[in-house]
Design a protein around this motif. Structure first.
Motif, PDB file in Angstrom:
ATOM      1  N   THR A  54      14.816  10.381   7.539  1.00  0.00           N
ATOM      2  CA  THR A  54      13.802  10.458   6.485  1.00  0.00           C
ATOM      3  C   THR A  54      13.221  11.865   6.343  1.00  0.00           C
ATOM      4  N   ARG A  55      13.073  12.567   7.453  1.00  0.00           N
ATOM      5  CA  ARG A  55      12.515  13.917   7.411  1.00  0.00           C
ATOM      6  C   ARG A  55      13.365  14.850   6.550  1.00  0.00           C
ATOM      7  N   SER A  56      14.657  14.559   6.421  1.00  0.00           N
ATOM      8  CA  SER A  56      15.552  15.453   5.677  1.00  0.00           C
ATOM      9  C   SER A  56      15.410  15.324   4.165  1.00  0.00           C
ATOM     10  N   LEU A  57      14.740  14.273   3.698  1.00  0.00           N
ATOM     11  CA  LEU A  57      14.557  14.091   2.257  1.00  0.00           C
ATOM     12  C   LEU A  57      13.538  15.083   1.722  1.00  0.00           C
ATOM     13  N   SER A  58      13.668  15.417   0.450  1.00  0.00           N
ATOM     14  CA  SER A  58      12.639  16.232  -0.198  1.00  0.00           C
ATOM     15  C   SER A  58      11.353  15.422  -0.274  1.00  0.00           C
ATOM     16  N   GLY A  59      10.232  16.114  -0.504  1.00  0.00           N
ATOM     17  CA  GLY A  59       8.949  15.428  -0.569  1.00  0.00           C
ATOM     18  C   GLY A  59       8.910  14.352  -1.641  1.00  0.00           C
TER      19      GLY A  59
ATOM     20  N   HIS B  40       0.843  -1.204   0.000  1.00  0.00           N
ATOM     21  CA  HIS B  40       0.000   0.000   0.000  1.00  0.00           C
ATOM     22  C   HIS B  40       0.877   1.252   0.000  1.00  0.00           C
ATOM     23  N   VAL B  41       0.749   2.059  -1.037  1.00  0.00           N
ATOM     24  CA  VAL B  41       1.376   3.380  -1.090  1.00  0.00           C
ATOM     25  C   VAL B  41       0.282   4.389  -0.781  1.00  0.00           C
ATOM     26  N   PRO B  42       0.227   4.911   0.457  1.00  0.00           N
ATOM     27  CA  PRO B  42      -0.930   5.710   0.876  1.00  0.00           C
ATOM     28  C   PRO B  42      -0.912   7.128   0.326  1.00  0.00           C
ATOM     29  N   GLU B  43      -2.073   7.765   0.411  1.00  0.00           N
ATOM     30  CA  GLU B  43      -2.214   9.139  -0.059  1.00  0.00           C
ATOM     31  C   GLU B  43      -1.392  10.099   0.796  1.00  0.00           C
ATOM     32  N   ASP B  44      -1.412   9.895   2.097  1.00  0.00           N
ATOM     33  CA  ASP B  44      -0.699  10.767   3.027  1.00  0.00           C
ATOM     34  C   ASP B  44       0.533  10.033   3.539  1.00  0.00           C
ATOM     35  N   ARG B  45       1.669  10.291   2.900  1.00  0.00           N
ATOM     36  CA  ARG B  45       2.887   9.546   3.242  1.00  0.00           C
ATOM     37  C   ARG B  45       3.365   9.845   4.652  1.00  0.00           C
ATOM     38  N   HIS B  46       3.107  11.060   5.142  1.00  0.00           N
ATOM     39  CA  HIS B  46       3.551  11.411   6.490  1.00  0.00           C
ATOM     40  C   HIS B  46       2.710  10.725   7.557  1.00  0.00           C
ATOM     41  N   LYS B  47       1.418  10.646   7.328  1.00  0.00           N
ATOM     42  CA  LYS B  47       0.517  10.082   8.336  1.00  0.00           C
ATOM     43  C   LYS B  47       0.543   8.565   8.359  1.00  0.00           C
ATOM     44  N   TYR B  48       0.608   7.946   7.174  1.00  0.00           N
ATOM     45  CA  TYR B  48       0.474   6.498   7.090  1.00  0.00           C
ATOM     46  C   TYR B  48       1.687   5.774   6.500  1.00  0.00           C
ATOM     47  N   GLY B  49       2.613   6.499   5.889  1.00  0.00           N
ATOM     48  CA  GLY B  49       3.648   5.819   5.125  1.00  0.00           C
ATOM     49  C   GLY B  49       5.041   5.795   5.724  1.00  0.00           C
ATOM     50  N   LEU B  50       5.378   6.790   6.561  1.00  0.00           N
ATOM     51  CA  LEU B  50       6.764   6.928   6.994  1.00  0.00           C
ATOM     52  C   LEU B  50       6.883   7.263   8.480  1.00  0.00           C
TER      53      LEU B  50
END
Length: 535
Positions: free
Chosen positions: A429-434, A365-375
């Protein structure tokens, strides 16, 4: 709000960024290197480039979030030295960020007015005044939001619209947009681009970061191209073709990926996912049904493209199949094997399983909200590469982690899927671009063994080169036998790579057909009806 034109007077350039250099990690990562950019007053200026090229960093420097290592910034001819974004806001700069700057426990109204709250006598908040102004802006520019809704319950698209309304509410003179149309529908994008042109007519200066070159050509006057932290050049948009701009961006010619395997076998023996009579409540709760009794199958090798405007049940469908929210009624069956002799499927019911159990049965699953559900943003890239399978060999044995195995796997994944800035998996991971965060989630989900993979807005915020590669991987995955659900508000994306198309409106399926047997006009008719029903 201070009017910067009144203070500094008129100059040819609203913004000048001269010899800007910015590094991170004690100089080991060079985000911007000696960049010069001039934005003419009362124009629309685009900044284009690949993911991780340094575009957002450059604009964050302009907005006062980062301090440059060296270089000069001038606003309307006068040198400025911002210590914070608040300093930039005070003199008329506004920015819509790619990663939303919203307080999740606040209402949408509270987020919009935060820091600029209107008051009555003795300092009491005048929420009625703020609400009236915001509602007027929302109606004028067709940016519908429920101002009373908690941000944590709002969809990604609704949060995007809130970010735009935050800027409009502050009456800024220089407007910076970082990937503002990433989750907007076709009609909403048209309205947004018209809004930019209206701003220009009002005398404002607009800077827009976008990977959508058709949008650049539609509204921009000039564009600055950045690649790997360096400026490649400037171009006059109306005199420069999309092909030339894309080649400047990525350094090579691009090719649109097309799904040639449109005749997948739709026999019962190839059904991987069977959804029957599914009912799901809205992700924000409130006992509102977002999905109302839908049924469909997805077959081995099929790419099912689900179209339609946002907030018609697509988000809830993906979250329900992935186990993040539970259906109120109906079934979601995944085929684990097929007995040819008995002509029966051996299935597992997913609707009552945990995310972990669903994952183990072969659903990615690649979710719509990567911050909330993906990473896990504050963990390393390596950890995020293996987080869902960290308890499996070779990453752990007898309860002990193998850091070498984790690092080696993550390093190979980042190289294969071009996750830039990962430092071979060691970066936070936070340091990566979107865009590179999105590539990380994509890489993790497609690389593991799976029978079914769900994508929701997978190319959101990606540059043209990354989209080309991602589409190629999705098509190849289906050709190997994976069943694919692609939820996208980009019709071009669905028509390029899907084999079947389905349109959802108000929680129901209103249209299904093979891509080769339909047209954009036919699909657009059903989507247009959904837009009318929502308004």
């Amino acid at each position: 709000m201070v009017n910067i034109k009144e203070i500094y007077g008129k100059t040819p350039y609203a913004v000048e960024m001269l010899n800007i250099t910015k590094t991170f990690n004690n100089g080991s990562i060079v985000a911007n290197q000696d960049i010069n950019m001039r934005v003419k007053t009362n124009t629309i200026h685009a900044i284009i480039g690949e993911n991780g090229a340094g575009k957002s960093t450059l604009m964050s420097i302009l907005f006062g979030i980062y301090k440059p290592d060296k270089g000069t910034i001038k606003i309307n001819g006068q040198k400025v030295n911002f210590h914070s974004a608040q300093d930039a806001t005070k003199i008329g700069l506004g920015m819509v960020h790619q990663h939303f700057k919203l307080v999740q426990v606040f209402s949408l109204l509270e987020n919009i007015i935060l820091g600029s709250e209107p008051t009555r006598y003795l300092g009491f908040l005048n929420l009625h005044s703020a609400k009236t102004k915001i509602q007027g802006l929302a109606n004028k520019y067709n940016l519908p939001v429920n101002l009373n809704k908690k941000t944590e319950n709002a969809s990604v698209g609704e949060q995007q619209r809130v970010e735009i309304l935050k800027l409009l509410y502050r009456d800024s003179d220089i407007l910076i947009f970082d990937e503002p149309t990433a989750v907007l529908s076709d009609d909403e994008i048209k309205n947004f681009l018209k809004m930019l042109l209206d701003f220009k007519k009002q005398g404002k200066t607009i800077i827009i970061i976008t990977h959508k070159l058709n949008e650049v050509q539609a509204v921009a006057d000039e564009a600055t191209v950045i690649r790997l932290g360096k400026k490649v050049g400037d171009c006059h948009v109306k005199k420069t073709s999309v092909q030339k701009m894309s080649k400047m961006m990525v350094g090579r010619a691009l090719h649109i990926q097309k799904n040639q395997m449109l005749d997948y076998k739709s026999s019962d023996s190839n059904v991987v996912l069977k959804v029957e009579g599914l009912h799901v409540q809205h992700v924000g709760g409130h006992k509102i049904e977002s999905i109302k009794g839908i049924s469909f199958d997805v077959h081995k090798g099929e790419i099912l493209g689900i179209a339609g405007i946002e907030d018609n049940g697509q988000t809830e469908l993906a979250l329900a199949i992935g186990g993040i929210i539970k259906p109120t009624k109906g079934s979601i069956k995944l085929t684990t094997s097929f007995n040819k002799n008995l002509n029966i499927h051996e299935t597992v019911e997913l609707s009552h399983l945990s995310v972990r159990e669903i994952y183990k049965h072969g659903v990615s699953h690649v979710p719509e909200d990567r911050h909330k559900y993906g990473l896990l943003l504050d963990e390393s890239v390596s950890y995020n590469c293996v987080a869902p399978i960290i308890d499996q060999k070779p990453f752990s044995k007898w309860g002990f982690l193998s850091r070498r195995a984790i690092h080696d796997y993550a390093s190979k994944l980042c190289i294969k899927f071009d996750v830039r800035g990962s430092n071979r998996g060691k970066a936070i991971t936070r340091s990566l671009s979107g865009g590179n965060q999105q590539k990380l989630v994509f890489a993790r989900e497609i690389a593991r063994d799976h029978k079914l993979i769900i994508y929701v807005q997978p190319t959101r915020g990606l540059d043209l080169g990354a989209i080309e590669k991602m589409h190629k991987h999705i098509i190849e995955d289906a050709q190997k036998g994976a069943a694919v659900i692609l939820i996208s508000y980009e019709l071009d994306e669905i028509f390029n790579i899907a084999s079947t198309i389905m349109v959802m409106s108000k929680g129901k399926i209103v249209y299904t057909n093979l891509v080769k047997s339909t047209s954009r006009a036919s699909v657009g008719h059903y989507i247009a009806n959904a837009v009318k029903e929502r308004s």
